[in-house]
Design an enzyme around this catalytic site. Structure first.
Site, PDB file in Angstrom:
ATOM      1  N   SER A  60       1.147   3.192   1.409  1.00 17.67           N
ATOM      2  CA  SER A  60       0.498   2.972   0.112  1.00 17.67           C
ATOM      3  C   SER A  60      -0.822   2.217   0.241  1.00 17.67           C
ATOM      4  O   SER A  60      -1.529   2.025  -0.745  1.00 17.67           O
ATOM      5  CB  SER A  60       1.444   2.186  -0.811  1.00 17.67           C
ATOM      6  OG  SER A  60       1.714   0.915  -0.249  1.00 17.67           O
ATOM      7  N   SER A  61      -1.163   1.795   1.453  1.00 18.17           N
ATOM      8  CA  SER A  61      -2.361   0.961   1.628  1.00 18.17           C
ATOM      9  C   SER A  61      -2.774   0.938   3.102  1.00 18.17           C
ATOM     10  O   SER A  61      -1.971   1.272   3.990  1.00 18.17           O
ATOM     11  CB  SER A  61      -2.025  -0.461   1.150  1.00 18.17           C
ATOM     12  OG  SER A  61      -3.046  -1.364   1.458  1.00 18.17           O
ATOM     13  N   GLY A  62      -4.021   0.563   3.353  1.00 20.27           N
ATOM     14  CA  GLY A  62      -4.490   0.223   4.702  1.00 20.27           C
ATOM     15  C   GLY A  62      -4.274   1.284   5.777  1.00 20.27           C
ATOM     16  O   GLY A  62      -4.480   2.482   5.551  1.00 20.27           O
TER      17      GLY A  62
ATOM     18  N   TYR B 172       4.350 -15.052  12.246  1.00 20.68           N
ATOM     19  CA  TYR B 172       3.841 -13.666  12.216  1.00 20.68           C
ATOM     20  C   TYR B 172       3.713 -13.151  13.655  1.00 20.68           C
ATOM     21  O   TYR B 172       4.176 -12.048  13.968  1.00 20.68           O
ATOM     22  CB  TYR B 172       2.487 -13.602  11.497  1.00 20.68           C
ATOM     23  CG  TYR B 172       1.854 -12.224  11.538  1.00 20.68           C
ATOM     24  CD1 TYR B 172       2.439 -11.157  10.878  1.00 20.68           C
ATOM     25  CD2 TYR B 172       0.678 -11.992  12.261  1.00 20.68           C
ATOM     26  CE1 TYR B 172       1.867  -9.881  10.926  1.00 20.68           C
ATOM     27  CE2 TYR B 172       0.107 -10.724  12.307  1.00 20.68           C
ATOM     28  CZ  TYR B 172       0.705  -9.674  11.638  1.00 20.68           C
ATOM     29  OH  TYR B 172       0.151  -8.413  11.694  1.00 20.68           O
TER      30      TYR B 172
ATOM     31  N   GLY C 134       4.729   2.336   5.098  1.00 18.11           N
ATOM     32  CA  GLY C 134       3.610   1.513   4.627  1.00 18.11           C
ATOM     33  C   GLY C 134       2.391   2.365   4.320  1.00 18.11           C
ATOM     34  O   GLY C 134       1.263   2.010   4.639  1.00 18.11           O
TER      35      GLY C 134
ATOM     36  N   THR D 153      -8.097  -4.229   5.296  1.00 21.09           N
ATOM     37  CA  THR D 153      -7.056  -3.446   4.599  1.00 21.09           C
ATOM     38  C   THR D 153      -6.554  -4.336   3.455  1.00 21.09           C
ATOM     39  O   THR D 153      -7.243  -5.266   3.068  1.00 21.09           O
ATOM     40  CB  THR D 153      -5.878  -3.147   5.561  1.00 21.09           C
ATOM     41  OG1 THR D 153      -5.317  -4.404   5.965  1.00 21.09           O
ATOM     42  CG2 THR D 153      -6.303  -2.372   6.797  1.00 21.09           C
TER      43      THR D 153
ATOM     44  N   SER E 290       6.951 -12.237  15.126  1.00 17.43           N
ATOM     45  CA  SER E 290       7.495 -10.960  14.634  1.00 17.43           C
ATOM     46  C   SER E 290       6.849  -9.802  15.390  1.00 17.43           C
ATOM     47  O   SER E 290       7.490  -8.792  15.685  1.00 17.43           O
ATOM     48  CB  SER E 290       7.299 -10.829  13.117  1.00 17.43           C
ATOM     49  OG  SER E 290       5.962 -10.497  12.772  1.00 17.43           O
ATOM     50  N   LYS E 291       5.562  -9.948  15.739  1.00 22.29           N
ATOM     51  CA  LYS E 291       4.881  -8.872  16.470  1.00 22.29           C
ATOM     52  C   LYS E 291       5.219  -8.915  17.966  1.00 22.29           C
ATOM     53  O   LYS E 291       5.251  -7.865  18.620  1.00 22.29           O
ATOM     54  CB  LYS E 291       3.365  -8.951  16.237  1.00 22.29           C
ATOM     55  CG  LYS E 291       2.963  -8.633  14.783  1.00 22.29           C
ATOM     56  CD  LYS E 291       3.411  -7.237  14.342  1.00 22.29           C
ATOM     57  CE  LYS E 291       2.884  -6.843  12.988  1.00 22.29           C
ATOM     58  NZ  LYS E 291       3.307  -5.489  12.574  1.00 22.29           N
TER      59      LYS E 291
ATOM     60  N   ASP F 112      11.970   1.075   0.600  1.00 22.53           N
ATOM     61  CA  ASP F 112      11.854  -0.336   0.974  1.00 22.53           C
ATOM     62  C   ASP F 112      12.524  -0.450   2.343  1.00 22.53           C
ATOM     63  O   ASP F 112      13.746  -0.246   2.457  1.00 22.53           O
ATOM     64  CB  ASP F 112      12.570  -1.209  -0.077  1.00 22.53           C
ATOM     65  CG  ASP F 112      12.465  -2.683   0.252  1.00 22.53           C
ATOM     66  OD1 ASP F 112      12.129  -3.036   1.399  1.00 22.53           O
ATOM     67  OD2 ASP F 112      12.741  -3.496  -0.654  1.00 22.53           O
TER      68      ASP F 112
ATOM     69  N   SER G 189       1.915  -2.922  16.113  1.00 24.35           N
ATOM     70  CA  SER G 189       2.059  -4.337  16.442  1.00 24.35           C
ATOM     71  C   SER G 189       0.780  -5.035  16.003  1.00 24.35           C
ATOM     72  O   SER G 189       0.282  -4.827  14.895  1.00 24.35           O
ATOM     73  CB  SER G 189       2.321  -4.465  17.953  1.00 24.35           C
ATOM     74  OG  SER G 189       2.282  -5.791  18.380  1.00 24.35           O
TER      75      SER G 189
HETATM   76  N1  LIG Z   1      -5.199  -5.379   8.902  1.00 27.96           N
HETATM   77  C1  LIG Z   1      -5.102  -6.119   9.970  1.00 27.96           C
HETATM   78  O1  LIG Z   1      -5.993  -6.935  10.277  1.00 27.96           O
HETATM   79  C2  LIG Z   1      -3.921  -5.947  10.901  1.00 27.96           C
HETATM   80  C3  LIG Z   1      -4.074  -6.374  12.221  1.00 27.96           C
HETATM   81  C4  LIG Z   1      -3.021  -6.205  13.110  1.00 27.96           C
HETATM   82  C5  LIG Z   1      -1.859  -5.596  12.682  1.00 27.96           C
HETATM   83  N2  LIG Z   1      -1.716  -5.205  11.371  1.00 27.96           N
HETATM   84  C6  LIG Z   1      -0.455  -4.554  10.993  1.00 27.96           C
HETATM   85  O2  LIG Z   1      -0.746  -3.280  10.446  1.00 27.96           O
HETATM   86  C7  LIG Z   1       0.332  -2.869   9.609  1.00 27.96           C
HETATM   87  C8  LIG Z   1      -0.231  -2.306   8.314  1.00 27.96           C
HETATM   88  O3  LIG Z   1      -0.879  -3.334   7.597  1.00 27.96           O
HETATM   89  P1  LIG Z   1      -2.279  -3.137   6.846  1.00 27.96           P
HETATM   90  O4  LIG Z   1      -3.274  -3.976   7.552  1.00 27.96           O
HETATM   91  O5  LIG Z   1      -2.558  -1.712   6.634  1.00 27.96           O
HETATM   92  O6  LIG Z   1      -1.944  -3.914   5.479  1.00 27.96           O
HETATM   93  P2  LIG Z   1      -1.721  -3.387   3.980  1.00 27.96           P
HETATM   94  O7  LIG Z   1      -2.927  -2.644   3.542  1.00 27.96           O
HETATM   95  O8  LIG Z   1      -1.305  -4.586   3.217  1.00 27.96           O
HETATM   96  O9  LIG Z   1      -0.497  -2.374   4.108  1.00 27.96           O
HETATM   97  C9  LIG Z   1       0.814  -2.805   4.321  1.00 27.96           C
HETATM   98  C10 LIG Z   1       1.784  -1.688   3.990  1.00 27.96           C
HETATM   99  O10 LIG Z   1       3.119  -2.132   4.299  1.00 27.96           O
HETATM  100  C11 LIG Z   1       3.954  -1.741   3.224  1.00 27.96           C
HETATM  101  N3  LIG Z   1       5.143  -2.589   3.080  1.00 27.96           N
HETATM  102  C12 LIG Z   1       5.215  -3.925   2.989  1.00 27.96           C
HETATM  103  N4  LIG Z   1       6.484  -4.314   2.781  1.00 27.96           N
HETATM  104  C13 LIG Z   1       7.233  -3.173   2.740  1.00 27.96           C
HETATM  105  C14 LIG Z   1       8.609  -2.904   2.543  1.00 27.96           C
HETATM  106  N5  LIG Z   1       9.509  -3.872   2.344  1.00 27.96           N
HETATM  107  N6  LIG Z   1       9.025  -1.601   2.573  1.00 27.96           N
HETATM  108  C15 LIG Z   1       8.142  -0.616   2.770  1.00 27.96           C
HETATM  109  N7  LIG Z   1       6.822  -0.798   2.960  1.00 27.96           N
HETATM  110  C16 LIG Z   1       6.381  -2.077   2.934  1.00 27.96           C
HETATM  111  C17 LIG Z   1       3.076  -1.843   1.973  1.00 27.96           C
HETATM  112  O11 LIG Z   1       3.591  -0.982   0.963  1.00 27.96           O
HETATM  113  P3  LIG Z   1       4.318  -1.470  -0.382  1.00 27.96           P
HETATM  114  O12 LIG Z   1       3.860  -2.857  -0.686  1.00 27.96           O
HETATM  115  O13 LIG Z   1       3.855  -0.463  -1.390  1.00 27.96           O
HETATM  116  O14 LIG Z   1       5.772  -1.361  -0.093  1.00 27.96           O
HETATM  117  C18 LIG Z   1       1.745  -1.308   2.518  1.00 27.96           C
HETATM  118  O15 LIG Z   1       1.698   0.089   2.388  1.00 27.96           O
HETATM  119  C19 LIG Z   1       1.231  -4.092   9.439  1.00 27.96           C
HETATM  120  O16 LIG Z   1       2.353  -3.944  10.277  1.00 27.96           O
HETATM  121  C20 LIG Z   1       0.355  -5.244   9.907  1.00 27.96           C
HETATM  122  O17 LIG Z   1       1.119  -6.316  10.404  1.00 27.96           O
HETATM  123  C21 LIG Z   1      -2.736  -5.366  10.475  1.00 27.96           C
END
Ligand SMILES: NC(=O)c1ccc[n+]([C@@H]2O[C@H](COP(=O)([O-])OP(=O)(O)OC[C@H]3O[C@@H](n4cnc5c(N)ncnc54)[C@H](OP(=O)(O)O)[C@@H]3O)[C@@H](O)[C@H]2O)c1
Length: 272
Positions: free
Chosen positions: A11-13, A145, A9, A180, A148-149, A53, A131
């Site tokens: 590519s973002s965040g 969601y 993951g 993110t 899953s966590k 993926d 998580s």
């Molecule tokens: N931001 C929050 O508030 C928050 C809080 C608690 C936990 N989290 C967790 O933090 C983690 C990262 O999320 P983020 O907040 O950084 O969000 P994000 O910016 O949307 O990043 C999500 C990343 O997951 C990748 N991804 C999604 N589906 C995928 C797949 N099938 N195969 C490979 N990569 C995949 C996306 O890449 P592609 O789409 O390019 O594949 C992207 O790089 C997640 O597990 C999320 O549940 C986030």
């Protein structure tokens, strides 16, 4: 010798910023995601991007084999790929929820299964699983969601007990809300959600308070710092709650009865 890290993951965040920070610190970093075009910055900074993926066995197998071919080992795996898809339990589209489980749960397990044989061979390694505070406390409309966590939490605990004997450690990161791409994906997923008449007013109240949470959400640096700390500490903590909301959430959940906690959260999210 430079440590070899795979961040999913990327590519973002959180994944992107963690990968960039680790490159800056001198690690050999592989960032994996589906949108390779979003990992240009990572390549330019000296990292390696891989199209992966996490729901596809062949794609994961190829990616891991490429790293092993180029570096001979993987020292650290950051299982970060994931997203939020929210629904009420009664009206959820189970196929949509299964797609999220395929990434958040089975994707994390799939990558771990492909990496572990190489870590066991080296008799060392670290796995950092991302998580959420949602993995500690389940909230209305976010139940799938959260579950899953919760799965990530329990799989990580079992894994730590299973692989400690091979010199491999497991740490869990539990972020609260951070700015993110997460929020955009939540709203994208919501376009497909039909909640029905009975639940629509609850959703109408939830949406603005969720938006407000993310408007005020901090940028990801504290999460990146926690991940880097878990990588660099000889004996990392088993879990890192990151952000004031996550720390408070964990504390309140341990302190309050379920019913008082339910009421507090429903009020906070404007869903009473
Ligand atoms: N931001 C929050 O508030 C928050 C809080 C608690 C936990 N989290 C967790 O933090 C983690 C990262 O999320 P983020 O907040 O950084 O969000 P994000 O910016 O949307 O990043 C999500 C990343 O997951 C990748 N991804 C999604 N589906 C995928 C797949 N099938 N195969 C490979 N990569 C995949 C996306 O890449 P592609 O789409 O390019 O594949 C992207 O790089 C997640 O597990 C999320 O549940 C986030």
């Amino acid at each position: 010798m430079k440590k070899v890290v795979l961040v999913t993951g990327a590519s973002s965040g959180f994944g992107k910023f963690t990968a960039l920070e680790l490159i800056k610190k001198g690690y050999t970093v592989y960032g994996a995601a589906r949108r390779v075009n979003k990992m240009q910055e990572l390549n330019e900074a000296g990292g390696h991007s891989i199209a992966m993926d996490v729901t596809n066995d062949e794609s994961v197998d190829e990616g891991i084999k490429q790293i092993i071919k180029e570096q001979g080992r993987i020292d650290v795996l950051v299982n970060n790929a994931g997203y939020g898809s929210y629904s009420f339990i009664e009206t959820a589209d189970l196929e949509q929820m299964k797609r999220m489980y395929d990434v958040n749960v089975w994707g994390l397990v799939r990558v771990t299964q492909h990496v572990l044989p190489y870590m066991r061979k080296e008799k060392k390694g670290k796995i950092i699983n991302i998580s959420s505070i949602a993995g500690k406390a389940s909230l209305a409309f976010m139940g799938f969601y959260s579950s899953s966590k919760f799965a990530v939490e329990s799989i990580s605990d079992a894994l730590r007990q299973e692989v400690g004997r091979f010199g491999i450690d497991v740490a869990i990161i539990e972020p609260g809300a951070f700015s993110t791409g997460f929020e955009d994906t939540v709203f994208n997923e919501l376009k497909e959600v039909k909640v029905g008449e009975a639940y629509q007013p609850i959703l109408d109240n939830f949406t603005p308070s969720f938006k407000k949470t993310y408007e005020n959400a901090p940028t990801p640096e504290p999460v990146v710092k926690a991940i880097v700390s878990a990588i660099e500490r000889k004996k990392p903590k088993t879990r890192y709650a990151v952000g004031m909301d996550a720390k408070m959430g964990v504390f309140m959940k341990s302190l309050l009865s379920d019913r008082i906690f339910d009421n507090m959260m429903l009020s906070q999210m404007n869903m009473k």
